[in-house]
Write a protein that holds these residues in place. Structure first.
Motif, PDB file in Angstrom:
ATOM      1  N   ILE A 206      41.570  46.933  37.687  1.00 48.90           N
ATOM      2  CA  ILE A 206      41.045  45.611  37.323  1.00 48.90           C
ATOM      3  C   ILE A 206      42.131  44.544  37.478  1.00 48.90           C
ATOM      4  O   ILE A 206      41.920  43.493  38.084  1.00 48.90           O
ATOM      5  CB  ILE A 206      40.508  45.633  35.869  1.00 48.90           C
ATOM      6  N   CYS A 207      43.324  44.840  36.953  1.00 49.61           N
ATOM      7  CA  CYS A 207      44.419  43.872  37.044  1.00 49.61           C
ATOM      8  C   CYS A 207      44.787  43.593  38.491  1.00 49.61           C
ATOM      9  O   CYS A 207      45.038  42.443  38.864  1.00 49.61           O
ATOM     10  CB  CYS A 207      45.654  44.373  36.310  1.00 49.61           C
ATOM     11  N   GLY A 208      44.826  44.649  39.309  1.00 47.79           N
ATOM     12  CA  GLY A 208      45.197  44.468  40.705  1.00 47.79           C
ATOM     13  C   GLY A 208      44.225  43.559  41.431  1.00 47.79           C
ATOM     14  O   GLY A 208      44.632  42.609  42.106  1.00 47.79           O
ATOM     15  N   VAL A 209      42.921  43.828  41.238  1.00 46.19           N
ATOM     16  CA  VAL A 209      41.910  43.009  41.907  1.00 46.19           C
ATOM     17  C   VAL A 209      42.003  41.571  41.416  1.00 46.19           C
ATOM     18  O   VAL A 209      41.970  40.620  42.220  1.00 46.19           O
ATOM     19  CB  VAL A 209      40.502  43.589  41.666  1.00 46.19           C
ATOM     20  N   SER A 210      42.180  41.373  40.101  1.00 44.19           N
ATOM     21  CA  SER A 210      42.261  40.003  39.587  1.00 44.19           C
ATOM     22  C   SER A 210      43.460  39.274  40.178  1.00 44.19           C
ATOM     23  O   SER A 210      43.376  38.093  40.504  1.00 44.19           O
ATOM     24  CB  SER A 210      42.372  39.961  38.063  1.00 44.19           C
ATOM     25  N   LEU A 211      44.576  40.005  40.303  1.00 40.36           N
ATOM     26  CA  LEU A 211      45.779  39.365  40.837  1.00 40.36           C
ATOM     27  C   LEU A 211      45.564  38.936  42.290  1.00 40.36           C
ATOM     28  O   LEU A 211      45.986  37.845  42.692  1.00 40.36           O
ATOM     29  CB  LEU A 211      46.952  40.329  40.738  1.00 40.36           C
ATOM     30  N   ILE A 212      44.877  39.802  43.061  1.00 36.96           N
ATOM     31  CA  ILE A 212      44.606  39.446  44.463  1.00 36.96           C
ATOM     32  C   ILE A 212      43.734  38.198  44.516  1.00 36.96           C
ATOM     33  O   ILE A 212      44.019  37.247  45.247  1.00 36.96           O
ATOM     34  CB  ILE A 212      43.927  40.622  45.199  1.00 36.96           C
ATOM     35  N   ILE A 213      42.677  38.187  43.681  1.00 33.17           N
ATOM     36  CA  ILE A 213      41.773  37.030  43.679  1.00 33.17           C
ATOM     37  C   ILE A 213      42.515  35.780  43.225  1.00 33.17           C
ATOM     38  O   ILE A 213      42.395  34.704  43.817  1.00 33.17           O
ATOM     39  CB  ILE A 213      40.553  37.308  42.767  1.00 33.17           C
ATOM     40  N   PHE A 214      43.371  35.930  42.217  1.00 29.94           N
ATOM     41  CA  PHE A 214      44.146  34.798  41.721  1.00 29.94           C
ATOM     42  C   PHE A 214      45.054  34.247  42.817  1.00 29.94           C
ATOM     43  O   PHE A 214      45.133  33.036  43.029  1.00 29.94           O
ATOM     44  CB  PHE A 214      44.973  35.239  40.505  1.00 29.94           C
ATOM     45  N   GLY A 215      45.721  35.164  43.522  1.00 24.54           N
ATOM     46  CA  GLY A 215      46.613  34.739  44.608  1.00 24.54           C
ATOM     47  C   GLY A 215      45.843  34.001  45.695  1.00 24.54           C
ATOM     48  O   GLY A 215      46.295  32.975  46.197  1.00 24.54           O
ATOM     49  N   LEU A 216      44.655  34.528  46.023  1.00 27.74           N
ATOM     50  CA  LEU A 216      43.856  33.899  47.075  1.00 27.74           C
ATOM     51  C   LEU A 216      43.374  32.526  46.650  1.00 27.74           C
ATOM     52  O   LEU A 216      43.271  31.604  47.467  1.00 27.74           O
ATOM     53  CB  LEU A 216      42.652  34.788  47.427  1.00 27.74           C
TER      54      LEU A 216
END
Lengths: 269, 272
Positions: A131-141
């Protein structure tokens, strides 16, 4: 010995049984969920802090800006979730079974041994990382001008699948060594400690190390390339290379496993 | 008179027990030297961080301009090697297997058993770490330097102090095993502040002011950053550092003694 060919419906059924029981087992320790969550968030906060410090000193990290480096970190966290959920618990089990001799029972089952060993356990404690990984990717994008494109998404999915397969193959090859050396648990720690380098873009390392981390230990394939794919910076060459590399590494793990099994002599014999 | 004599005999026999424990544990650890070599190799993190930090272009005003990063991270690597602690894991395992019960009957506190096994493991590590350093020297000679004898002795003492603090810290948390089956989760949590507040991945001086102050309130900087700086030959306040080491050792000894007493009272053997 007859090993039945696995049919797709059987696979689903078996995995359902495997994971159902292992999740039920893990649920006995609900406090682990809190521990894992705190651990993931703490680790992530620490990694972001270090990234911030690196950016505080220089303006870029090997040509990557802040938002794009976060995406690399996101992919790393995602893979870590995969490791916690599948690779680590199954690897631990392989080593224990070979040490105790219960590995014989695995071989006696009419099912492919690599399949049963790799997917026997699913631990739910990797989910916070995912969950954290996906959120971080979305946040970065969301920090950059990124527009949704199906092409980029499909490239990313292909490259991410490749990275999963490569990571799995490396782990499985290391686990296979336990047929000879039994306790390879810490060979794994060495592996993990090298894989930590995937937290940062590959180009932030000195040139020699960059080559090693791409071709000897394919850390670049694990995090940097999927991140480049989602950012649309990937070339066809890398894409093809990643697919070939992952297929090769999977077959390497398979062949090595078959080879190693010939040397298995059970415990105490 | 008799009381004094008995006391002396006790000290001597106690030392004899400790010696026997260390010698036997050393023999045991030698058996696992290949495994220990792998553990030693798994402490690569400071070197990975060094390779990243070395690629960063820094301002002239930066703290990084004034210190030798290579020396700092190499020292951090070595300090980490000799402050490795896994007592929570072994205590949990022994507890689950029911081994604590026979240990409790013996006239020596199990604490010494675990401590001596850690010290024995470090002794086994010495040649391995020297080998790794030689290997690093072979690959890139300017990463290795020879500190002078005074620095070396001082580092040895501080590294041991650091190890003692870390061991006692983990021992405190190992006492959780008396109340719960799975204490190893705690170890995972302890690893996080150790990674990020000890100066293992970046010199602490680069941290934001408040975080730097906060880190210094915890025992973590003294476990790694302080001995690493001494080994790297940086100017540090040695006296101050030793006072902090003494404080933490005393503090953690007191808390662990209390926890041990409470825990043993609560202890009900595995399966009972």
């Amino acid at each position: 010995m007859i090993v039945r060919k696995l049919r797709f419906i059987n696979i689903i059924n078996i995995i359902n049984q495997f994971w159902g029981t292992s999740i039920a087992c893990e649920m006995e320790y609900p406090i682990n969920l809190y521990i894992e969550s705190i651990s993931v968030i703490g680790n992530l906060a620490g990694s972001i802090l270090i990234l911030k410090l690196l950016f505080g000193e220089g303006q870029e990290l090997g040509g990557w800006d802040w938002a794009r480096s976060l995406i690399v970190l996101g992919f790393y966290t995602l893979l870590e979730g995969f490791t916690i959920s599948l690779l680590q618990p199954n690897m631990k089990r392989i080593v224990n079974q070979i040490q105790d001799g219960t590995f014989d029972f695995v071989l006696l089952k009419p099912i492919d041994s690599q399949f049963i060993l790799s997917l026997r356990i699913f631990s739910p404690w990797g989910i916070p990382s995912v969950i954290c990984g996906v959120s971080l990717i979305i946040f970065g994008l969301s920090m950059i001008n990124w527009s949704l494109s199906l092409l980029l998404i499909s490239y990313t999915i292909i490259l991410f699948l490749c990275s999963l397969i490569i990571l799995y193959s490396i782990w499985f090859i290391v686990s296979t060594f336990s047929i000879w050396f039994i306790r390879v648990w810490n060979a794994n720690e060495v592996l993990r400690s090298v894989l930590v380098s995937g937290r940062y873009p590959i180009s932030s390392y000195p040139p020699v190390l960059r080559t090693i981390l791409t071709f000897v230990l394919p850390v670049a394939f694990l995090t940097t390339f999927p991140a480049e794919a989602i950012l649309g910076q990937i070339s066809y060459k890398i894409l093809i290379l990643a697919v070939i590399f992952s297929v090769l590494s999977f077959f390497a793990s398979r062949i090595f496993w078959k080879f190693a099994l010939r040397f298995y002599t059970s415990a105490s014999s | 008179m008799t009381v004094i004599r008995r006391y002396q005999v006790n000290i001597i026999s106690f030392l004899r027990i400790i010696k026997a424990l260390i010698v036997s544990q050393y023999a045991l650890m030698l058996e696992y030297r290949a495994e220990i070599a792998l553990w030693a190799l798994s402490g690569l993190l400071p070197l990975i961080m060094l390779s990243i930090w070395s690629q960063i272009n820094t301002d002239v005003t930066s703290y990084l301009q004034n210190i030798d990063l290579t020396k700092y991270f190499m020292s951090a690597f070595i300090v980490r090697q000799f402050t490795a602690v896994w007592v929570i894991i072994s205590f949990e395992e022994d507890n689950l297997k029911g081994l604590i019960s026979p240990y409790l009957i013996q006239p020596v506190n199990p604490f010494w058993r675990y401590l001596s096994s850690h010290i024995a493991e470090q002794l086994t590590r010495v040649p391995i770490v020297i080998l790794i350093c030689m290997l690093i020297y072979f690959v890139s000679p300017n990463m290795i330097w020879l500190p002078n004898i005074a620095t070396l002795l001082l580092s040895l003492i501080t590294i041991f102090g650091a190890f003692l603090i870390r061991f006692l810290l983990h021992w405190n948390f190992a006492m959780m095993c008396f109340w719960t089956d799975r204490a190893s989760g705690i170890e995972r949590l302890l690893l996080i502040p150790y990674l990020f507040l000890s100066g293992l991945v970046a010199p602490l001086e680069l941290y934001p002011e408040t975080l730097y102050k906060l880190a210094n309130l915890t025992p973590f900087p003294i476990i790694l950053s302080f001995p690493a700086k001494i080994l790297a030959g940086q100017a540090v306040n040695v006296l101050n550092g030793f006072l902090i080491i003494t404080f933490w050792v005393l503090f953690l000894t007191v808390t662990s003694t209390i926890l041990w007493r409470l825990g043993v009272r609560h202890y009900s053997s595995m399966g009972a």
